[in-house]
Design a protein around this motif. Sequence first.
Motif, PDB file in Angstrom:
ATOM      1  N   ARG A  44       0.834  -1.214   0.000  1.00  0.00           N
ATOM      2  CA  ARG A  44       0.000   0.000   0.000  1.00  0.00           C
ATOM      3  C   ARG A  44       0.859   1.251   0.000  1.00  0.00           C
ATOM      4  NH1 ARG A  44      -3.270  -2.812   3.750  1.00  0.00           N
ATOM      5  NH2 ARG A  44      -2.358  -1.623   5.472  1.00  0.00           N
ATOM      6  N   GLY A  45       1.956   1.207   0.755  1.00  0.00           N
ATOM      7  CA  GLY A  45       2.858   2.352   0.787  1.00  0.00           C
ATOM      8  C   GLY A  45       3.481   2.619  -0.568  1.00  0.00           C
ATOM      9  N   ASP A  46       3.888   1.560  -1.260  1.00  0.00           N
ATOM     10  CA  ASP A  46       4.468   1.710  -2.600  1.00  0.00           C
ATOM     11  C   ASP A  46       3.432   2.248  -3.581  1.00  0.00           C
ATOM     12  OD1 ASP A  46       6.877   0.754  -1.686  1.00  0.00           O
ATOM     13  OD2 ASP A  46       6.598  -1.281  -2.467  1.00  0.00           O
ATOM     14  N   GLN A  47       2.204   1.762  -3.472  1.00  0.00           N
ATOM     15  CA  GLN A  47       1.140   2.227  -4.364  1.00  0.00           C
ATOM     16  C   GLN A  47       0.839   3.700  -4.120  1.00  0.00           C
ATOM     17  OE1 GLN A  47      -1.929  -0.604  -3.362  1.00  0.00           O
ATOM     18  NE2 GLN A  47      -1.345  -1.998  -5.022  1.00  0.00           N
ATOM     19  N   THR A  48       0.822   4.096  -2.849  1.00  0.00           N
ATOM     20  CA  THR A  48       0.576   5.504  -2.519  1.00  0.00           C
ATOM     21  C   THR A  48       1.695   6.381  -3.049  1.00  0.00           C
ATOM     22  OG1 THR A  48      -0.653   4.920  -0.515  1.00  0.00           O
ATOM     23  CG2 THR A  48       0.252   7.155  -0.630  1.00  0.00           C
ATOM     24  N   ARG A  49       2.937   5.943  -2.850  1.00  0.00           N
ATOM     25  CA  ARG A  49       4.079   6.714  -3.349  1.00  0.00           C
ATOM     26  C   ARG A  49       4.014   6.879  -4.859  1.00  0.00           C
ATOM     27  NH1 ARG A  49       9.472   7.963  -2.012  1.00  0.00           N
ATOM     28  NH2 ARG A  49      10.892   7.879  -3.797  1.00  0.00           N
ATOM     29  N   GLN A  50       3.643   5.799  -5.571  1.00  0.00           N
ATOM     30  CA  GLN A  50       3.558   5.891  -7.025  1.00  0.00           C
ATOM     31  C   GLN A  50       2.436   6.819  -7.453  1.00  0.00           C
ATOM     32  OE1 GLN A  50       5.887   4.508  -9.170  1.00  0.00           O
ATOM     33  NE2 GLN A  50       4.862   5.984 -10.499  1.00  0.00           N
ATOM     34  N   ARG A  51       1.324   6.794  -6.735  1.00  0.00           N
ATOM     35  CA  ARG A  51       0.211   7.690  -7.067  1.00  0.00           C
ATOM     36  C   ARG A  51       0.624   9.140  -6.881  1.00  0.00           C
ATOM     37  NH1 ARG A  51      -4.896   9.452  -4.481  1.00  0.00           N
ATOM     38  NH2 ARG A  51      -4.146   8.641  -2.498  1.00  0.00           N
ATOM     39  N   ILE A  52       1.367   9.400  -5.824  1.00  0.00           N
ATOM     40  CA  ILE A  52       1.871  10.760  -5.580  1.00  0.00           C
ATOM     41  C   ILE A  52       2.806  11.177  -6.704  1.00  0.00           C
ATOM     42  CG2 ILE A  52       3.303  12.164  -4.052  1.00  0.00           C
ATOM     43  CD1 ILE A  52       2.288  10.314  -1.737  1.00  0.00           C
ATOM     44  N   LEU A  53       3.726  10.296  -7.075  1.00  0.00           N
ATOM     45  CA  LEU A  53       4.700  10.630  -8.117  1.00  0.00           C
ATOM     46  C   LEU A  53       4.027  10.833  -9.473  1.00  0.00           C
ATOM     47  CD1 LEU A  53       7.636   8.245  -7.168  1.00  0.00           C
ATOM     48  CD2 LEU A  53       7.619  10.743  -7.023  1.00  0.00           C
ATOM     49  N   ASP A  54       3.033  10.009  -9.794  1.00  0.00           N
ATOM     50  CA  ASP A  54       2.335  10.173 -11.069  1.00  0.00           C
ATOM     51  C   ASP A  54       1.691  11.556 -11.147  1.00  0.00           C
ATOM     52  OD1 ASP A  54       3.019   7.641 -11.912  1.00  0.00           O
ATOM     53  OD2 ASP A  54       1.114   6.724 -11.334  1.00  0.00           O
ATOM     54  N   HIS A  55       1.038  11.968 -10.067  1.00  0.00           N
ATOM     55  CA  HIS A  55       0.392  13.282 -10.053  1.00  0.00           C
ATOM     56  C   HIS A  55       1.440  14.386 -10.061  1.00  0.00           C
ATOM     57  CE1 HIS A  55      -2.900  16.028  -9.578  1.00  0.00           C
ATOM     58  NE2 HIS A  55      -2.390  16.545  -8.469  1.00  0.00           N
TER      59      HIS A  55
END
Length: 208
Positions: A9-20
């Motif tokens: 979940r942490g990796d997914q959140t980090r990737q979502r932040i980076l994509d935005h």
Amino acid sequence: MTRDRRVVRGDQTRQRILDHAMAIASLDGLEGLSIGRLATDLGVSKSGLFAHFGSKEELQVAVIAAARDVFSREVVEPAFRAAPGLPRLVRLCEGWLEYSERRVFPGGCFFYAAGAEFDARPGRIRDLLAEARRDWLGLCRQTARDALQLGQLVEDVDLDQFVFELDALATAANSAALLLDDASAYQRSRTGILSRLRASATGPGDLP
């Protein structure tokens, strides 16, 4: 198992932040990024964002690294499915134009925009952007050198000038399409790049 799910979940959140963040930076620049803005846009806490990045500069560093990964996936990796030398160089040029034209990032080429923002501002961010740019030009030059060694380019070609011109034609399309709303810019760039390749190729008829 619970810890593993938290890591995922942490990796997914980090990737979502980076994509935005990459999308914002391509439009508003790396300086347009802020922990507060991302927290508001994504509906996450500022403390959660700080846990991932710690500071605005670390966020910018992570965004550049993520943008390099996207560029590699969109432009470099597909080109390596082409044969070495001139076919691969053609694919690198076309891949770059497609990456800009398809708006993989809404602001066109991420590195064109970020480079213009930081080109006269010494520091860590500029160094990372310069490194990415040198790596791209170095890849193009090595691919052109491979073409020369394979007998696909004329012996007296100036590789540095050759690559400079190919790159200039591509980045000019990105600029004209964005600033001037010139829908024909990419085709003009393709025409110019093909002409430059044919002028230096030993078998110009083999080019598309």
